[in-house]
Design an enzyme around this catalytic site. Structure first.
Site, short mmCIF file in Angstrom:
data_model
loop_
_atom_site.label_atom_id
_atom_site.label_comp_id
_atom_site.label_asym_id
_atom_site.label_seq_id
_atom_site.Cartn_x
_atom_site.Cartn_y
_atom_site.Cartn_z
N LYS A 1 13.22 -0.22 2.82
CA LYS A 1 12.45 0.21 1.64
C LYS A 1 11.24 -0.74 1.52
CE LYS A 1 11.93 2.17 -2.48
NZ LYS A 1 11.31 3.48 -2.55
N CYS B 1 1.98 5.91 0.20
CA CYS B 1 2.71 6.37 -0.99
C CYS B 1 1.72 7.09 -1.92
CB CYS B 1 3.35 5.17 -1.69
SG CYS B 1 4.20 5.64 -3.19
N LYS C 1 1.95 3.86 8.63
CA LYS C 1 2.51 5.11 8.11
C LYS C 1 1.45 5.86 7.29
CE LYS C 1 6.45 7.00 5.57
NZ LYS C 1 7.75 6.69 4.97
C1 LIG Z 1 13.03 8.61 -3.37
C2 LIG Z 1 12.12 8.31 -2.23
C3 LIG Z 1 11.59 7.02 -2.07
C4 LIG Z 1 10.73 6.75 -1.01
N1 LIG Z 1 10.24 5.48 -0.86
C5 LIG Z 1 9.43 5.18 0.18
C6 LIG Z 1 9.00 3.85 0.39
O1 LIG Z 1 9.34 2.91 -0.34
N2 LIG Z 1 8.18 3.62 1.44
C7 LIG Z 1 7.79 4.62 2.30
O2 LIG Z 1 7.05 4.34 3.26
N3 LIG Z 1 8.21 5.88 2.12
C8 LIG Z 1 9.02 6.18 1.09
N4 LIG Z 1 9.48 7.46 0.93
C9 LIG Z 1 9.04 8.53 1.88
C10 LIG Z 1 10.03 8.74 3.02
O3 LIG Z 1 10.21 7.58 3.80
C11 LIG Z 1 9.57 9.89 3.94
O4 LIG Z 1 8.32 9.56 4.48
C12 LIG Z 1 9.47 11.22 3.22
O5 LIG Z 1 10.50 11.38 2.28
C13 LIG Z 1 9.49 12.40 4.20
O6 LIG Z 1 10.70 12.45 4.93
P1 LIG Z 1 11.93 13.45 4.55
O7 LIG Z 1 11.37 14.83 4.46
O8 LIG Z 1 12.92 13.23 5.63
O9 LIG Z 1 12.42 13.01 3.22
C14 LIG Z 1 10.37 7.77 -0.10
C15 LIG Z 1 10.92 9.05 -0.24
C16 LIG Z 1 11.79 9.32 -1.29
C17 LIG Z 1 12.38 10.69 -1.42
#
Ligand SMILES: Cc1cc2nc3c(=O)[nH]c(=O)nc-3n(C[C@H](O)[C@H](O)[C@H](O)COP(=O)(O)O)c2cc1C
Length: 404
Positions: free
Chosen positions: A47, A139, A177
């Site tokens: 995270k 983000c 990212k």
């Molecule tokens: C609740 C939540 C918190 C997230 N926190 C971060 C984070 O702290 N840093 C980050 O780079 N991406 C964060 N993401 C994004 C995810 O790492 C990912 O890029 C995004 O959810 C797309 O992937 P998925 O479709 O598999 O969920 C977060 C996503 C969610 C749902």
């Protein structure tokens, strides 16, 4: 099949399989990451940490459902709740000590527009035993209001500057990212590469408003204003299966523009087949968040067995023989011919006579489908081969055939 058929080289690291937990709640602390590591995940991105720990609103997750089934999620959560030192002094050493040796741990950092913050965080993370560093310039909520996250990630000049600053602080593989909340990702990817990125991760979440509670006219997910009584919300980041088309678009575009830069594909990967789609558009590793939040770490077992069986069935010896395989077939609209003419054909044995295709074709298409003996039938001379009938058919009863 040899044991290491799923292993893949990525920015100088060897992953035992391409499946990585993305930076998100499933990587919020050492306990979570170690559980995943022991279940067979190839790696994890922690995270994201920044200089100050986060305090999050509640609630902060919203859902998009189709026929009762969740197909997408949005969140208004920010970064790690714990200070940097909890990670550097306690959790990362513990993970490095207790996780299997071949588990790859990636630190995730975020700072502001001042380059010094990125250099300092990268330097600090380099001394922890982390195997690589991912910088979060993507983000889409909260952070941009503070000129962080996607505020940086939408500006090629800033992306190059902060990537270079992080590069200055570390010799570890550096992943940048990226955000999908841009019109054209290529200038952003170019800037990351110019700034010294070894790899690109794409995508972070898609900026969204997940819905409105129409009974109370309240945006979702319901959180509370500063006075703690008034229900309010804000724009969040959309993810899960519904964003896969957006992720595939960006990953394929980056892969075409930068064939030598490894890409970690992210966005709606929920099983082995969606993973293969990402590999085929050029991703070398695959990051997963929502599917794990919904179904748990143990989905790794089906992902590994499904990918392995697919490779055996298709005769793929290594992931390298899959990676980018669909890219040459992604072309421009202009390069597509109108020929050969293709028309729909209803597979009579599968047709239930529900008439959905008849209605859709009548009002959204070319009025080419009729009912005959309770079965839908296509009139070839009217059918334009658009594909609408297959979209509304829930029974997989439509195929497309070439006509002379
Ligand atoms: C609740 C939540 C918190 C997230 N926190 C971060 C984070 O702290 N840093 C980050 O780079 N991406 C964060 N993401 C994004 C995810 O790492 C990912 O890029 C995004 O959810 C797309 O992937 P998925 O479709 O598999 O969920 C977060 C996503 C969610 C749902």
């Amino acid at each position: 099949m040899s044991k290491n058929r799923l292993s893949v080289e990525f920015a100088g690291l060897t992953f035992k399989n391409p499946f990585i937990l993305s930076s998100a709640p499933p990587t919020m602390d050492a306990r979570h990451i170690l559980r995943a590591a022991k279940l067979g995940w190839g790696g994890a991105v922690m995270k994201t940490v920044t200089e100050e720990p986060t305090v999050d609103p509640r609630t902060r997750l919203g859902v998009l459902r189709k026929n009762g089934k969740a197909i997408g999620m949005n969140n208004i959560e920010l970064l790690s709740r714990k200070p940097l030192t909890t990670w550097t002094e306690d959790w990362i050493p513990k993970i490095k000590q207790e996780a299997p040796e071949d588990f790859i741990f990636i630190a995730s950092i975020m700072s502001g527009i001042e380059p010094e913050g990125w250099t300092a965080l990268a330097e600090t993370m380099s001394q922890t035993g982390a195997d690589a560093i991912e910088i979060n310039v993507s983000c889409p909520h909260g952070s941009p209001e503070k000129h962080m996250g996607a505020f940086i990630g939408q500006d090629p000049t800033l992306v190059e500057q902060v990537t270079r600053a992080a590069r200055k602080g570390t010799d570890l593989p550096l992943l940048v990212k990226l955000t999908p909340n841009v019109t054209d990702i290529i200038p952003i990817a170019n800037a990351a590469v110019k700034g010294g990125a070894d790899a690109i991760s794409a995508i972070n979440t898609v900026e969204s408003l997940i819905g409105i509670d129409i009974e109370t006219a309240t945006p979702l997910p319901i959180a509370y204003g500063i006075d703690t009584t008034e229900q309010m919300s804000t724009y969040g980041g959309f993810c899960g299966p519904a964003v896969k088309p957006i992720g595939l678009r960006f990953v394929s575009q980056i892969a075409k523009a930068h064939p030598n830069i490894p890409i970690s594909g992210i966005g709606g990967i929920e099983n082995w087949s969606s993973a293969i789609e990402y590999l085929m558009v050029g991703a070398r590793t695959l990051q997963v968040c929502t599917a794990v939040m919904w179904h748990g770490f143990s989905i790794i077992k089906d992902m590994i067995s499904g990918l392995t069986e697919f490779m055996e069935r298709k005769g793929y010896e290594s992931l390298d023989s899959i990676i980018g395989k669909a890219l040459p077939k992604i072309t421009s609209w202009t390069a597509l011919t109108k020929l050969p003419p293709v028309v729909a054909r209803i597979i009579a044995e599968k047709c239930t006579g529900c008439k959905e295709c008849v209605i859709a074709c009548a009002d959204g298409g070319f009025v080419a489908i009729q009912m005959r003996d309770k079965i839908a039938v296509v009139k070839n001379d009217k059918c334009d081969g658009c594909g609408l009938c297959a979209i509304v058919c829930d029974y997989d009863a439509v195929e497309f055939v070439h006509i002379k």
